[in-house]
Design a protein around this motif. Structure first.
Motif, PDB file in Angstrom:
ATOM      1  N   VAL A 101       0.847  -1.236   0.058  1.00 27.50           N
ATOM      2  CA  VAL A 101       0.267  -0.272   0.143  1.00 27.50           C
ATOM      3  C   VAL A 101       1.082   1.197   0.191  1.00 27.50           C
ATOM      4  O   VAL A 101       0.506   2.266  -0.773  1.00 27.50           O
ATOM      5  N   GLU A 102       2.154   1.094   0.472  1.00 28.56           N
ATOM      6  CA  GLU A 102       3.259   1.887   0.775  1.00 28.56           C
ATOM      7  C   GLU A 102       3.540   2.377  -0.487  1.00 28.56           C
ATOM      8  O   GLU A 102       3.669   3.661  -1.057  1.00 28.56           O
ATOM      9  N   THR A 103       3.663   1.709  -1.407  1.00 31.47           N
ATOM     10  CA  THR A 103       4.302   1.433  -2.943  1.00 31.47           C
ATOM     11  C   THR A 103       2.998   2.122  -3.650  1.00 31.47           C
ATOM     12  O   THR A 103       3.362   3.152  -4.374  1.00 31.47           O
ATOM     13  N   MET A 104       1.914   2.139  -3.196  1.00 29.21           N
ATOM     14  CA  MET A 104       0.676   2.231  -4.022  1.00 29.21           C
ATOM     15  C   MET A 104       0.565   4.001  -3.693  1.00 29.21           C
ATOM     16  O   MET A 104       0.395   4.185  -4.924  1.00 29.21           O
ATOM     17  N   LEU A 203      -4.677  -3.813  10.036  1.00 30.60           N
ATOM     18  CA  LEU A 203      -3.472  -3.361   8.770  1.00 30.60           C
ATOM     19  C   LEU A 203      -3.408  -4.035   7.909  1.00 30.60           C
ATOM     20  O   LEU A 203      -3.518  -5.110   7.181  1.00 30.60           O
ATOM     21  N   PRO A 204      -3.038  -2.968   6.146  1.00 34.15           N
ATOM     22  CA  PRO A 204      -2.770  -1.696   6.309  1.00 34.15           C
ATOM     23  C   PRO A 204      -4.360  -0.654   6.317  1.00 34.15           C
ATOM     24  O   PRO A 204      -5.461  -1.850   5.800  1.00 34.15           O
ATOM     25  N   ALA A 205      -3.797   0.465   7.104  1.00 35.12           N
ATOM     26  CA  ALA A 205      -5.707   1.179   6.682  1.00 35.12           C
ATOM     27  C   ALA A 205      -5.833   2.363   6.698  1.00 35.12           C
ATOM     28  O   ALA A 205      -4.353   2.458   7.069  1.00 35.12           O
ATOM     29  N   VAL A 206      -5.725   3.059   5.460  1.00 36.22           N
ATOM     30  CA  VAL A 206      -5.999   4.459   4.765  1.00 36.22           C
ATOM     31  C   VAL A 206      -6.758   5.443   5.489  1.00 36.22           C
ATOM     32  O   VAL A 206      -8.602   4.211   5.241  1.00 36.22           O
ATOM     33  N   ILE A 207      -7.024   6.111   5.634  1.00 37.93           N
ATOM     34  CA  ILE A 207      -8.204   7.101   5.591  1.00 37.93           C
ATOM     35  C   ILE A 207      -8.012   8.271   5.080  1.00 37.93           C
ATOM     36  O   ILE A 207      -6.922   9.029   5.110  1.00 37.93           O
ATOM     37  N   VAL A 208      -8.661   8.270   4.009  1.00 38.94           N
ATOM     38  CA  VAL A 208      -8.825   9.617   3.108  1.00 38.94           C
ATOM     39  C   VAL A 208      -9.220  11.004   3.547  1.00 38.94           C
ATOM     40  O   VAL A 208     -10.783  10.816   3.800  1.00 38.94           O
ATOM     41  N   ILE A 217     -10.213   2.936   4.510  1.00 36.56           N
ATOM     42  CA  ILE A 217     -10.130   1.751   4.047  1.00 36.56           C
ATOM     43  C   ILE A 217      -8.819   1.225   4.427  1.00 36.56           C
ATOM     44  O   ILE A 217      -8.344   0.709   5.297  1.00 36.56           O
ATOM     45  N   SER A 218      -9.511   0.529   5.413  1.00 34.76           N
ATOM     46  CA  SER A 218      -9.032  -1.024   5.909  1.00 34.76           C
ATOM     47  C   SER A 218      -8.721  -2.070   5.594  1.00 34.76           C
ATOM     48  O   SER A 218      -9.720  -2.805   4.909  1.00 34.76           O
ATOM     49  N   GLY A 219      -7.284  -2.889   6.185  1.00 32.65           N
ATOM     50  CA  GLY A 219      -7.343  -4.453   5.071  1.00 32.65           C
ATOM     51  C   GLY A 219      -7.061  -4.895   3.708  1.00 32.65           C
ATOM     52  O   GLY A 219      -6.265  -4.560   3.035  1.00 32.65           O
ATOM     53  N   ALA A 223      -5.489   0.029  -5.089  1.00 32.45           N
ATOM     54  CA  ALA A 223      -5.277   1.271  -6.232  1.00 32.45           C
ATOM     55  C   ALA A 223      -6.739   1.598  -6.623  1.00 32.45           C
ATOM     56  O   ALA A 223      -6.672   2.495  -6.557  1.00 32.45           O
ATOM     57  N   GLU A 224      -7.669   0.793  -6.765  1.00 32.82           N
ATOM     58  CA  GLU A 224      -8.887   1.350  -7.398  1.00 32.82           C
ATOM     59  C   GLU A 224      -9.864   2.076  -5.890  1.00 32.82           C
ATOM     60  O   GLU A 224     -10.246   2.811  -6.354  1.00 32.82           O
TER      61      GLU A 224
END
Length: 236
Positions: A101-104, A203-208, A217-219, A223-224
């Motif tokens: 996810v970091e790379t995305m 993890l990973p978890a992202v909050i936009v 978004i988690s788990g 990219a989509e």
């Protein structure tokens, strides 16, 4: 969605991220104690479901004191500082899906000028991952600032074992002093609390985030899914 937004906004208000001009230094013994403190929390709470506000609750979850995290170091970030969209990423350098996810996120930040990536290091995979996060946060906050992005990229590519961390620090041109500032330790504890209040479960978890709009978004972060979250917030 609205309830999660309120929880996140409240948490952000209560967690300042200013850096003290003069922070106390930790000895090697204290550094080890810090690592053990953070790791033991997760060992004792492996299935912890981190609390978030929900629509059917009349009161938000209890918050830490407003000054609980004063003096914490600044979380590493990159992108355009005034970008309208912030992407918070809760990640662990010892977690392969997290590093994907970091790379995305690197690709998204490179292709867009309306996005800022903010790292909320949340190491749970072991002592080496905690030490890696401490090194990256310390490098970002050092004066003059160390090449923390090169350090981060090396950790993502090769891992967090001690020999790889030493190699990564050397490649990034960062001197390893054996000491970590108290503010860096506080940042990891702050991020744990923020993850709890934002509802992070895996993890990973992202909050936009854009303004009051929040898409967590988690788990299975793809990219989509990230691009859909950005489009959704950009349309509002």
């Amino acid at each position: 969605m609205k309830a999660v937004s309120k929880a996140l906004i409240l948490a952000t208000m209560l967690i300042p991220s200013a850096v003290c001009a003069q922070q106390p230094r930790l000895s090697d013994e204290d550094r080890a104690a810090v690592v053990n403190e953070v790791i033991e929390h997760f060992r004792k709470n492996p299935g912890e479901l981190l609390e978030a506000a929900s629509a059917n609750r009349s009161q938000p979850p209890a918050a830490p004191a407003a000054d609980a995290f004063v003096g914490s170091a600044v979380d590493p970030w990159y992108g355009r500082e005034e970008a309208p969209i912030s992407i918070l990423v809760f990640s662990d350098y010892g977690c392969a899906p997290c590093n994907e996810v970091e790379t995305m996120l690197d690709r998204i930040a490179t292709s867009r000028d309306d996005v800022k990536i903010v790292h909320r290091d949340y190491p749970v995979s072991g002592e080496d991952s905690v030490a890696a996060s401490l090194d990256v946060i310390q490098a970002f906050n050092s004066k003059p600032q160390g090449d923390w992005m090169k350090l981060r990229q090396q950790l993502i590519a090769k891992g967090v074992a001690p020999e790889y961390r030493i190699e990564a620090l050397r490649t990034a041109g960062i001197a390893q002093s054996g000491e970590t500032s108290a503010g860096v330790k506080l940042t990891l504890l702050k991020n744990r609390e923020l993850a709890k209040r934002a509802g992070v479960k895996t993890l990973p978890a992202v909050i936009v985030i854009k303004g009051d709009g929040v898409v967590p978004i988690s788990g299975d972060v793809t990219a989509e899914g990230l691009n859909q979250a950005i489009r959704l917030l950009s349309a509002n």
